[in-house]
Design a protein around this motif. Structure first.
Motif, PDB file in Angstrom:
ATOM      1  N   ALA B  25      -0.037  -7.495  -3.216  1.00  8.74           N
ATOM      2  CA  ALA B  25       0.915  -6.148  -3.733  1.00  8.74           C
ATOM      3  C   ALA B  25       0.319  -6.041  -5.146  1.00  8.74           C
ATOM      4  O   ALA B  25       0.345  -6.863  -5.955  1.00  8.74           O
ATOM      5  CB  ALA B  25       2.294  -6.623  -3.878  1.00  8.74           C
ATOM      6  N   THR B  28       2.428  -1.098  -9.313  1.00  3.41           N
ATOM      7  CA  THR B  28       2.954   0.199  -9.019  1.00  3.41           C
ATOM      8  C   THR B  28       3.304   0.853 -10.397  1.00  3.41           C
ATOM      9  O   THR B  28       3.541   0.168 -11.300  1.00  3.41           O
ATOM     10  CB  THR B  28       4.149   0.030  -8.200  1.00  3.41           C
ATOM     11  OG1 THR B  28       5.284  -0.866  -8.832  1.00  3.41           O
ATOM     12  CG2 THR B  28       3.932  -0.745  -6.987  1.00  3.41           C
ATOM     13  N   THR B  77       7.373   6.076  -6.491  1.00  3.23           N
ATOM     14  CA  THR B  77       6.776   4.939  -6.966  1.00  3.23           C
ATOM     15  C   THR B  77       5.370   4.798  -6.035  1.00  3.23           C
ATOM     16  O   THR B  77       5.225   4.900  -4.813  1.00  3.23           O
ATOM     17  CB  THR B  77       7.692   3.611  -6.386  1.00  3.23           C
ATOM     18  OG1 THR B  77       8.936   3.897  -6.922  1.00  3.23           O
ATOM     19  CG2 THR B  77       6.912   2.335  -6.828  1.00  3.23           C
ATOM     20  N   GLU B  79       1.791   3.021  -5.334  1.00  2.00           N
ATOM     21  CA  GLU B  79       1.002   1.800  -5.356  1.00  2.00           C
ATOM     22  C   GLU B  79      -0.379   2.053  -5.774  1.00  2.00           C
ATOM     23  O   GLU B  79      -0.851   3.153  -5.411  1.00  2.00           O
ATOM     24  CB  GLU B  79       1.154   1.119  -4.035  1.00  2.00           C
ATOM     25  CG  GLU B  79       2.550   0.640  -3.942  1.00  2.00           C
ATOM     26  CD  GLU B  79       2.579  -0.038  -2.459  1.00  2.00           C
ATOM     27  OE1 GLU B  79       1.517  -0.393  -1.644  1.00  2.00           O
ATOM     28  OE2 GLU B  79       3.636  -0.213  -1.776  1.00  2.00           O
ATOM     29  N   GLN B  80      -0.951   0.984  -6.357  1.00  2.00           N
ATOM     30  CA  GLN B  80      -2.463   1.226  -6.680  1.00  2.00           C
ATOM     31  C   GLN B  80      -3.214   1.255  -5.463  1.00  2.00           C
ATOM     32  O   GLN B  80      -3.132   0.732  -4.420  1.00  2.00           O
ATOM     33  CB  GLN B  80      -2.941  -0.027  -7.479  1.00  2.00           C
ATOM     34  CG  GLN B  80      -4.205   0.087  -8.226  1.00  2.00           C
ATOM     35  CD  GLN B  80      -4.659  -1.087  -9.059  1.00  2.00           C
ATOM     36  OE1 GLN B  80      -4.121  -2.097  -9.090  1.00  2.00           O
ATOM     37  NE2 GLN B  80      -5.765  -0.914  -9.781  1.00  2.00           N
ATOM     38  N   LYS B  82      -3.330   3.863  -3.568  1.00  2.00           N
ATOM     39  CA  LYS B  82      -2.544   4.307  -2.102  1.00  2.00           C
ATOM     40  C   LYS B  82      -2.219   5.912  -2.558  1.00  2.00           C
ATOM     41  O   LYS B  82      -1.318   6.013  -3.331  1.00  2.00           O
ATOM     42  CB  LYS B  82      -1.473   3.360  -1.833  1.00  2.00           C
ATOM     43  CG  LYS B  82      -0.721   3.719  -0.431  1.00  2.00           C
ATOM     44  CD  LYS B  82       0.325   2.830  -0.025  1.00  2.00           C
ATOM     45  CE  LYS B  82       1.043   3.252   1.073  1.00  2.00           C
ATOM     46  NZ  LYS B  82       2.137   2.409   1.669  1.00  2.00           N
ATOM     47  N   GLU B  84      -0.727   9.183  -2.581  1.00  2.00           N
ATOM     48  CA  GLU B  84       0.974   9.643  -2.632  1.00  2.00           C
ATOM     49  C   GLU B  84       0.994  11.220  -2.695  1.00  2.00           C
ATOM     50  O   GLU B  84       0.040  11.877  -3.588  1.00  2.00           O
ATOM     51  CB  GLU B  84       1.662   9.009  -3.495  1.00  2.00           C
ATOM     52  CG  GLU B  84       3.168   9.251  -3.436  1.00  2.00           C
ATOM     53  CD  GLU B  84       3.741   8.325  -1.914  1.00  2.00           C
ATOM     54  OE1 GLU B  84       4.430   8.710  -1.424  1.00  2.00           O
ATOM     55  OE2 GLU B  84       3.246   7.235  -2.045  1.00  2.00           O
TER      56      GLU B  84
END
Lengths: 201, 156
Positions: B25, B28, B77, B79-80, B82, B84
């Motif tokens: 993970a 974020t 939120t 994520e790196q 990813k 959105e």
């Protein structure tokens, strides 16, 4: 012989008169005799001159001798002080010995009194070391106790960097980049002007 | 009867399952997106929900308008690496967190932001680097001297 004795007494009286050693009545008699007899007046003046000469010579001699006497007195005073100092120290030591109590507290007090200079120096040094330690410890606490309970949180100085536009692609027109700065933070504004608007201008 | 080894085994298995996911993970960022409509009117108006931006809206190039309305608002939120998508009243935006540098200084966030209009046409595609809490604003002119803005701000 009687006449000679009388003359000798008279001369002695004149000398005493000149020196101011006669009583008021005798001085008046001698003064009257001097006024009547010129020879006696000459003797009185001679005695006065001789007295002045002797006095002047003595005063000059005293003035010349005064520096030597002052130097001599200085040496004498130093010698007296030198002789007096060991005697005073001996007397002080003996008085301490005599005044010291025989008990344990008395011995401790005497020991402390004798080493007062060392103790004061030691206390001053210990205080300085404690102060330095407190300063160093305070600095270390400020750096390391950010989450410690009850400790004042230290807010680090933050270097703010302005926003950067690394690349911009505006397919249908042109883009202008602005930066707005205020108390709430910076804002990078990318303003897009459609191509038809640009051509219309 | 269970031995100590059999009791520990499920924990080991669970750890083996969870740990790789946790390790993979990436960082974020929590980002706020505010879509704004700008126009001019006799009476100036900035609603309360735009108070955080009020000072900026009174400066050029926004000072040519005096009425601002919030069209939509979203918090996501991200994520790196990813992408959105953010639905807008007048189009949509896509945000990609490319880097998040939590150094000794203020956190530096790198974003790739695209904005499309309501017809699906690309308005702008920008890559920006900004400190956490700063704003990136994409804006465009609308007919009748009106404006359409998308303001975004992110925090780790």
């Amino acid at each position: 012989v009687a006449e000679r004795d009388r003359a000798t007494d008279r001369d002695a009286a004149v000398m005493q008169h000149v020196d101011g050693e006669l009583a008021a009545g005798e001085a008046a008699d001698v003064e009257t005799a001097i006024a009547r007899d010129p020879a006696l007046r000459g003797k009185a003046e001679g005695v006065r001159e001789l007295t002045e000469l002797v006095r002047g010579h003595l005063e000059l001699a005293a003035d010349a001798a005064e520096p030597r006497f002052a130097n001599l007195w200085s040496q004498i005073e130093k010698r007296i002080e030198h002789d007096r100092a060991p005697a005073a120290a001996e007397k002080r030591a003996s008085s301490v010995m005599e005044a010291a109590p025989a008990g344990l507290l008395g011995r401790i007090a005497r020991w402390l009194d004798r080493r007062r200079g060392h103790i004061l120096t030691g206390v001053a040094s210990a205080g300085a070391v404690a102060a330095i330690a407190l300063v160093i410890r305070g600095t270390a606490d400020q750096v390391t106790t950010g989450d410690a309970g009850g400790a004042i949180p230290v807010i680090p100085v933050v270097d703010h960097r302005p926003p950067e536009v690394e690349s911009l692609d505006v397919p249908e027109g042109s883009g202008t980049v602005f930066t707005i700065e205020d108390d709430d933070g910076d804002a990078t504004v990318i303003w897009v002007t459609p191509a038809d608007t640009v051509e219309g201008l | 009867m269970t031995t100590p080894a059999t009791r520990i085994l499920p924990l080991v298995i669970a750890a083996c399952l969870v740990a790789p996911g946790a390790a993979l993970a990436g960082p974020t960022a929590s980002c706020d997106f505010i879509e704004i409509h700008a126009s001019s009117a006799k009476d100036p108006s900035i609603p309360a929900e735009l108070k955080p931006l009020e000072k900026k809206l009174k400066k050029p190039p926004f000072s040519s308008w005096n009425v601002f309305k919030q069209l939509s608002r979203a918090t996501k939120t991200i994520e790196q690496n990813k992408a959105e998508t953010v639905k807008l009243t007048m189009g949509q935006a896509t945000v990609l967190l490319t880097d998040l540098d939590k150094g000794a200084k203020k956190t530096r966030i790198k974003l790739s932001v695209t904005m499309d209009d309501q017809n699906g046409k690309r308005v702008a595609d920008a890559k920006v680097a900004l400190d956490a809490g700063d704003y990136i604003v994409l804006g465009r002119n609308l007919p009748n001297d009106e404006g359409h803005l998308l303001a975004a701000t992110c925090k780790p």
